[in-house]
Design a protein around this motif. Structure first.
Motif, PDB file in Angstrom:
ATOM      1  N   MET A  37      59.624 -89.150 -20.357  1.00  0.00           N
ATOM      2  CA  MET A  37      60.240 -89.966 -21.406  1.00  0.00           C
ATOM      3  C   MET A  37      61.547 -89.315 -21.846  1.00  0.00           C
ATOM      4  SD  MET A  37      58.055 -92.386 -21.628  1.00  0.00           S
ATOM      5  CE  MET A  37      58.484 -93.320 -23.073  1.00  0.00           C
ATOM      6  N   ALA A  38      62.576 -90.124 -21.991  1.00  0.00           N
ATOM      7  CA  ALA A  38      63.876 -89.601 -22.420  1.00  0.00           C
ATOM      8  C   ALA A  38      63.939 -89.481 -23.937  1.00  0.00           C
ATOM      9  CB  ALA A  38      64.989 -90.513 -21.923  1.00  0.00           C
ATOM     10  N   HIS A  39      64.712 -88.498 -24.380  1.00  0.00           N
ATOM     11  CA  HIS A  39      65.126 -88.300 -25.776  1.00  0.00           C
ATOM     12  C   HIS A  39      64.082 -87.630 -26.657  1.00  0.00           C
ATOM     13  CE1 HIS A  39      68.445 -90.533 -24.288  1.00  0.00           C
ATOM     14  NE2 HIS A  39      67.734 -91.640 -24.163  1.00  0.00           N
ATOM     15  N   ALA A  40      63.246 -88.378 -27.358  1.00  0.00           N
ATOM     16  CA  ALA A  40      62.172 -87.817 -28.190  1.00  0.00           C
ATOM     17  C   ALA A  40      62.672 -86.966 -29.355  1.00  0.00           C
ATOM     18  CB  ALA A  40      61.192 -87.021 -27.322  1.00  0.00           C
ATOM     19  N   ASN A  41      63.720 -87.422 -30.008  1.00  0.00           N
ATOM     20  CA  ASN A  41      64.276 -86.681 -31.146  1.00  0.00           C
ATOM     21  C   ASN A  41      63.433 -86.781 -32.408  1.00  0.00           C
ATOM     22  OD1 ASN A  41      66.626 -85.889 -29.758  1.00  0.00           O
ATOM     23  ND2 ASN A  41      67.534 -87.883 -30.141  1.00  0.00           N
ATOM     24  N   TYR A  42      62.747 -87.890 -32.562  1.00  0.00           N
ATOM     25  CA  TYR A  42      62.007 -88.143 -33.808  1.00  0.00           C
ATOM     26  C   TYR A  42      60.520 -88.327 -33.526  1.00  0.00           C
ATOM     27  CZ  TYR A  42      66.556 -88.775 -35.957  1.00  0.00           C
ATOM     28  OH  TYR A  42      67.824 -88.571 -36.413  1.00  0.00           O
ATOM     29  N   LEU A  43      59.874 -87.264 -33.148  1.00  0.00           N
ATOM     30  CA  LEU A  43      58.445 -87.314 -32.866  1.00  0.00           C
ATOM     31  C   LEU A  43      57.644 -86.898 -34.087  1.00  0.00           C
ATOM     32  CD1 LEU A  43      58.346 -85.631 -29.336  1.00  0.00           C
ATOM     33  CD2 LEU A  43      58.290 -88.071 -29.866  1.00  0.00           C
ATOM     34  N   LEU A  44      56.555 -87.584 -34.313  1.00  0.00           N
ATOM     35  CA  LEU A  44      55.603 -87.179 -35.336  1.00  0.00           C
ATOM     36  C   LEU A  44      54.708 -86.081 -34.759  1.00  0.00           C
ATOM     37  CD1 LEU A  44      54.549 -90.772 -36.457  1.00  0.00           C
ATOM     38  CD2 LEU A  44      56.147 -89.233 -37.616  1.00  0.00           C
ATOM     39  N   PRO A  45      54.071 -85.280 -35.594  1.00  0.00           N
ATOM     40  CA  PRO A  45      53.163 -84.248 -35.070  1.00  0.00           C
ATOM     41  C   PRO A  45      52.095 -84.818 -34.133  1.00  0.00           C
ATOM     42  CG  PRO A  45      53.605 -83.841 -37.382  1.00  0.00           C
ATOM     43  CD  PRO A  45      54.233 -85.177 -37.046  1.00  0.00           C
ATOM     44  N   ASP A  46      51.555 -85.995 -34.450  1.00  0.00           N
ATOM     45  CA  ASP A  46      50.570 -86.627 -33.559  1.00  0.00           C
ATOM     46  C   ASP A  46      51.187 -86.983 -32.209  1.00  0.00           C
ATOM     47  OD1 ASP A  46      48.510 -86.402 -35.370  1.00  0.00           O
ATOM     48  OD2 ASP A  46      48.610 -88.497 -36.040  1.00  0.00           O
ATOM     49  N   ASP A  47      52.471 -87.384 -32.213  1.00  0.00           N
ATOM     50  CA  ASP A  47      53.158 -87.711 -30.963  1.00  0.00           C
ATOM     51  C   ASP A  47      53.233 -86.492 -30.053  1.00  0.00           C
ATOM     52  OD1 ASP A  47      53.672 -90.246 -32.035  1.00  0.00           O
ATOM     53  OD2 ASP A  47      55.720 -89.733 -32.623  1.00  0.00           O
ATOM     54  N   VAL A  48      53.583 -85.363 -30.631  1.00  0.00           N
ATOM     55  CA  VAL A  48      53.699 -84.121 -29.849  1.00  0.00           C
ATOM     56  C   VAL A  48      52.350 -83.775 -29.224  1.00  0.00           C
ATOM     57  CG1 VAL A  48      54.236 -81.652 -29.944  1.00  0.00           C
ATOM     58  CG2 VAL A  48      55.618 -83.284 -31.258  1.00  0.00           C
ATOM     59  N   ARG A  49      51.293 -83.914 -30.004  1.00  0.00           N
ATOM     60  CA  ARG A  49      49.951 -83.632 -29.490  1.00  0.00           C
ATOM     61  C   ARG A  49      49.613 -84.554 -28.323  1.00  0.00           C
ATOM     62  NH1 ARG A  49      45.757 -86.204 -29.789  1.00  0.00           N
ATOM     63  NH2 ARG A  49      46.373 -87.502 -31.555  1.00  0.00           N
ATOM     64  N   VAL A  50      49.909 -85.847 -28.462  1.00  0.00           N
ATOM     65  CA  VAL A  50      49.619 -86.813 -27.401  1.00  0.00           C
ATOM     66  C   VAL A  50      50.425 -86.478 -26.139  1.00  0.00           C
ATOM     67  CG1 VAL A  50      49.892 -89.235 -26.697  1.00  0.00           C
ATOM     68  CG2 VAL A  50      48.912 -88.674 -28.931  1.00  0.00           C
ATOM     69  N   LEU A  51      51.702 -86.183 -26.303  1.00  0.00           N
ATOM     70  CA  LEU A  51      52.525 -85.844 -25.136  1.00  0.00           C
ATOM     71  C   LEU A  51      51.975 -84.616 -24.422  1.00  0.00           C
ATOM     72  CD1 LEU A  51      56.149 -86.483 -26.447  1.00  0.00           C
ATOM     73  CD2 LEU A  51      54.679 -88.014 -25.137  1.00  0.00           C
ATOM     74  N   LYS A  52      51.590 -83.629 -25.198  1.00  0.00           N
ATOM     75  CA  LYS A  52      51.012 -82.419 -24.591  1.00  0.00           C
ATOM     76  C   LYS A  52      49.693 -82.737 -23.887  1.00  0.00           C
ATOM     77  CE  LYS A  52      49.095 -77.940 -25.471  1.00  0.00           C
ATOM     78  NZ  LYS A  52      48.194 -77.249 -26.335  1.00  0.00           N
ATOM     79  N   ASP A  53      48.810 -83.441 -24.573  1.00  0.00           N
ATOM     80  CA  ASP A  53      47.496 -83.766 -24.010  1.00  0.00           C
ATOM     81  C   ASP A  53      47.603 -84.595 -22.740  1.00  0.00           C
ATOM     82  OD1 ASP A  53      46.348 -82.389 -26.114  1.00  0.00           O
ATOM     83  OD2 ASP A  53      45.649 -84.189 -27.169  1.00  0.00           O
ATOM     84  N   ARG A  54      48.582 -85.509 -22.689  1.00  0.00           N
ATOM     85  CA  ARG A  54      48.745 -86.380 -21.516  1.00  0.00           C
ATOM     86  C   ARG A  54      49.653 -85.750 -20.453  1.00  0.00           C
ATOM     87  NH1 ARG A  54      45.702 -88.082 -24.679  1.00  0.00           N
ATOM     88  NH2 ARG A  54      45.456 -90.151 -25.562  1.00  0.00           N
ATOM     89  N   GLN A  55      50.178 -84.561 -20.763  1.00  0.00           N
ATOM     90  CA  GLN A  55      51.090 -83.836 -19.867  1.00  0.00           C
ATOM     91  C   GLN A  55      52.351 -84.649 -19.552  1.00  0.00           C
ATOM     92  OE1 GLN A  55      48.820 -82.535 -16.466  1.00  0.00           O
ATOM     93  NE2 GLN A  55      47.445 -81.329 -17.725  1.00  0.00           N
ATOM     94  N   VAL A  56      52.856 -85.334 -20.569  1.00  0.00           N
ATOM     95  CA  VAL A  56      54.096 -86.106 -20.452  1.00  0.00           C
ATOM     96  C   VAL A  56      55.271 -85.151 -20.634  1.00  0.00           C
ATOM     97  CG1 VAL A  56      55.485 -87.907 -21.559  1.00  0.00           C
ATOM     98  CG2 VAL A  56      53.009 -88.201 -21.316  1.00  0.00           C
TER      99      VAL A  56
END
Length: 122
Positions: A37-56
């Motif tokens: 996914m490009a950019h990701a400047n405004y991630l919520l803490p839950d977003d970061v967890r999901v990205l990590k968990d899904r290995q995005v």
């Protein structure tokens, strides 16, 4: 994904039942270990967890972030949280498709992010 304040607000208008575009992408099964996914400047803490968990992974496009979002990616906290980040160009959003220019811009973005961290620590 979450590049600018305008984008985040627009997504919330379109999908008021979701907190973020990360939640929307995840709801439809689009976030996998093959997703970048490009950019990701405004991630919520839950977003970061999901990205990590899904290995995005995140494609960091510093020039696009400067021009469209007037923002920098705070990469260090994301890396510390286990999210993979690669450098990219966004031809539609930057002054140059050159990876050399993207490298230069990423150094400037990192310095701005670090300076902001120091400023908030005062």
């Amino acid at each position: 994904m979450s590049e600018s304040v305008d984008e985040v607000l627009f997504v919330r208008q379109l999908h008021p039942q979701c907190k973020s575009d990360t939640e929307i992408f995840d709801k439809f099964g689009l976030l996998t270990n093959k997703t970048i996914m490009a950019h990701a400047n405004y991630l919520l803490p839950d977003d970061v967890r999901v990205l990590k968990d899904r290995q995005v992974a995140i494609a960091h496009c510093p020039q696009s972030n400067f021009f469209f979002a007037r923002e920098v990616l705070r990469a260090s906290p994301l890396v510390r949280d286990g999210v993979s980040i690669g450098l990219a160009t966004d031809v539609a959003g930057g002054a140059s498709p050159s990876m050399i220019d993207a490298m230069r811009s990423s150094v400037v973005a990192a310095q701005v992010a670090y300076s902001e961290e120091l400023h908030h620590a005062l």
